[in-house]
Scaffold this motif. Structure first.
Motif, PDB file in Angstrom:
ATOM      1  N   THR A 262       0.821  -1.205   0.000  1.00 55.76           N
ATOM      2  CA  THR A 262       0.000   0.000   0.000  1.00 55.76           C
ATOM      3  C   THR A 262       0.857   1.258   0.000  1.00 55.76           C
ATOM      4  O   THR A 262       0.576   2.210  -0.734  1.00 55.76           O
ATOM      5  CB  THR A 262      -0.951   0.008   1.210  1.00 55.76           C
ATOM      6  N   VAL A 263       1.903   1.283   0.819  1.00 57.15           N
ATOM      7  CA  VAL A 263       2.803   2.437   0.850  1.00 57.15           C
ATOM      8  C   VAL A 263       3.416   2.656  -0.529  1.00 57.15           C
ATOM      9  O   VAL A 263       3.449   3.785  -1.043  1.00 57.15           O
ATOM     10  CB  VAL A 263       3.899   2.247   1.918  1.00 57.15           C
ATOM     11  N   ALA A 264       3.901   1.587  -1.161  1.00 56.60           N
ATOM     12  CA  ALA A 264       4.521   1.715  -2.482  1.00 56.60           C
ATOM     13  C   ALA A 264       3.522   2.234  -3.519  1.00 56.60           C
ATOM     14  O   ALA A 264       3.839   3.114  -4.330  1.00 56.60           O
ATOM     15  CB  ALA A 264       5.093   0.366  -2.925  1.00 56.60           C
ATOM     16  N   ALA A 265       2.298   1.690  -3.498  1.00 58.45           N
ATOM     17  CA  ALA A 265       1.282   2.116  -4.465  1.00 58.45           C
ATOM     18  C   ALA A 265       0.887   3.571  -4.249  1.00 58.45           C
ATOM     19  O   ALA A 265       0.764   4.343  -5.211  1.00 58.45           O
ATOM     20  CB  ALA A 265       0.059   1.207  -4.353  1.00 58.45           C
ATOM     21  N   LEU A 266       0.683   3.965  -2.992  1.00 61.01           N
ATOM     22  CA  LEU A 266       0.272   5.342  -2.700  1.00 61.01           C
ATOM     23  C   LEU A 266       1.344   6.348  -3.082  1.00 61.01           C
ATOM     24  O   LEU A 266       1.064   7.384  -3.698  1.00 61.01           O
ATOM     25  CB  LEU A 266      -0.055   5.489  -1.214  1.00 61.01           C
ATOM     26  N   ARG A 267       2.602   6.073  -2.695  1.00 53.61           N
ATOM     27  CA  ARG A 267       3.657   7.038  -2.995  1.00 53.61           C
ATOM     28  C   ARG A 267       3.858   7.184  -4.502  1.00 53.61           C
ATOM     29  O   ARG A 267       4.117   8.290  -4.998  1.00 53.61           O
ATOM     30  CB  ARG A 267       4.968   6.620  -2.321  1.00 53.61           C
ATOM     31  N   THR A 268       3.708   6.090  -5.260  1.00 48.33           N
ATOM     32  CA  THR A 268       3.821   6.169  -6.714  1.00 48.33           C
ATOM     33  C   THR A 268       2.667   6.967  -7.299  1.00 48.33           C
ATOM     34  O   THR A 268       2.864   7.860  -8.137  1.00 48.33           O
ATOM     35  CB  THR A 268       3.843   4.755  -7.322  1.00 48.33           C
ATOM     36  N   ALA A 269       1.447   6.638  -6.863  1.00 50.13           N
ATOM     37  CA  ALA A 269       0.269   7.347  -7.376  1.00 50.13           C
ATOM     38  C   ALA A 269       0.322   8.831  -7.026  1.00 50.13           C
ATOM     39  O   ALA A 269      -0.013   9.683  -7.853  1.00 50.13           O
ATOM     40  CB  ALA A 269      -0.998   6.720  -6.802  1.00 50.13           C
ATOM     41  N   GLU A 270       0.757   9.153  -5.814  1.00 54.27           N
ATOM     42  CA  GLU A 270       0.820  10.558  -5.399  1.00 54.27           C
ATOM     43  C   GLU A 270       1.822  11.340  -6.245  1.00 54.27           C
ATOM     44  O   GLU A 270       1.578  12.514  -6.584  1.00 54.27           O
ATOM     45  CB  GLU A 270       1.160  10.636  -3.909  1.00 54.27           C
TER      46      GLU A 270
END
Length: 279
Positions: A262-270
């Motif tokens: 989740t952290v990886a997906a959120l930071r990429t999307a952000e």
């Protein structure tokens, strides 16, 4: 500025990692029932980027057996004491309970946040939160304990949940809880069927209008199997999709099992959303 001071107000979506110290939670029950297993899991999810570790000692899955306050305390207190005493763990600690006695003991043991699935409906919990001055998650849940067959009729589920949350906030205020203590949670998976859960998720932004940080917990929940048939521990991908939608629509915090992903997906999307806004 400390994590507590910025809780729910950062320019990125914060991640609450789930730590169930139960034998029967729907997805990870029985995995962290010893003190060593639970503390190791806390350290692991802190290391991969959790902002909050949410410790729970009673399952809310449909059909779960209730536990006594004493048993819940025996499950969660040793874990909270060790996590909060560990200088290598930076994450805030939340106690996931609707029992005032458990919340009080957890706060005394070092917990920072009360995550009340019952929406601060209990006057004793309201008084405790007001007196302690801690942060509190106020969740909408009209179906607790969860009955899988519960299917209320609603003309507009988002309006109904919004109004219930608004009412709970007002009651908390009357009891002395200040606005800056509150985080709201629309309770995905607790009061609705799959279609209503999808509607709540798609319209997360409307809850932002209440004026409080918004927490969304869609991790591995059954509505994520509407489009693909997966067992709870296989639902990483649909859970990521759900939480990215929630974040894009204004969720400040997401509550998840799969912290690193989740952290990886959120930071990429952000990073991508930021580029889109500047173009």
């Amino acid at each position: 500025m400390s994590r507590m001071q910025t809780l729910g107000t950062t320019d990125y979506t914060q991640v609450m990692g789930i730590l169930n110290v139960t034998p029967d939670s729907f997805s990870d029950g029985g995995r962290y029932t010893t003190l060593e297993e639970a503390v190791a899991r806390a350290g692991a999810i802190d290391e991969v980027g959790a902002d909050i570790i949410d410790v729970g000692g009673e399952s809310t899955r449909p059909g779960a057996d209730p536990v006594s306050v004493q048993e819940e305390l025996e499950r969660v207190l040793p874990v909270i004491e060790q996590i909060t005493a560990d200088p290598d763990i930076d994450a805030l600690v939340s106690i996931d309970t609707y029992e005032p006695d458990v919340a009080e003991a957890a706060l005394a043991a070092g917990a920072d946040i009360v995550n009340d699935q019952n929406g601060l409906d209990n006057p004793e919990m309201q008084s405790l939160v007001a007196t302690h001055g801690c942060k509190a998650v106020l969740m909408d849940a009209v179906n607790l304990p969860v009955d899988a067959g519960y299917n209320p009729k609603s003309d507009d589920i988002v309006v109904d949940v919004y109004e219930r949350l608004q009412d709970r906030v007002e009651r908390a205020r009357v009891a002395g809880v200040s606005d800056d203590q509150l985080i709201i949670d629309p309770g995905i998976g607790f009061a609705t069927g799959a279609e209503d859960d999808l509607e709540l998720l798609a319209r997360t932004g409307e809850f932002v209008d209440l004026g409080f940080p918004v927490l969304v917990g869609a991790s591995r929940k059954s509505f994520t199997t509407e489009f693909v048939d997966l067992q709870p521990n296989e639902r990483v991908a649909p859970s990521l999709a759900a939480h990215l939608v929630a974040a894009e629509n204004g969720a400040n915090i997401v509550r998840v099992h799969d912290v690193a992903e989740t952290v990886a997906a959120l930071r990429t999307a952000e990073a991508l959303w930021s580029r889109q806004r500047t173009q």
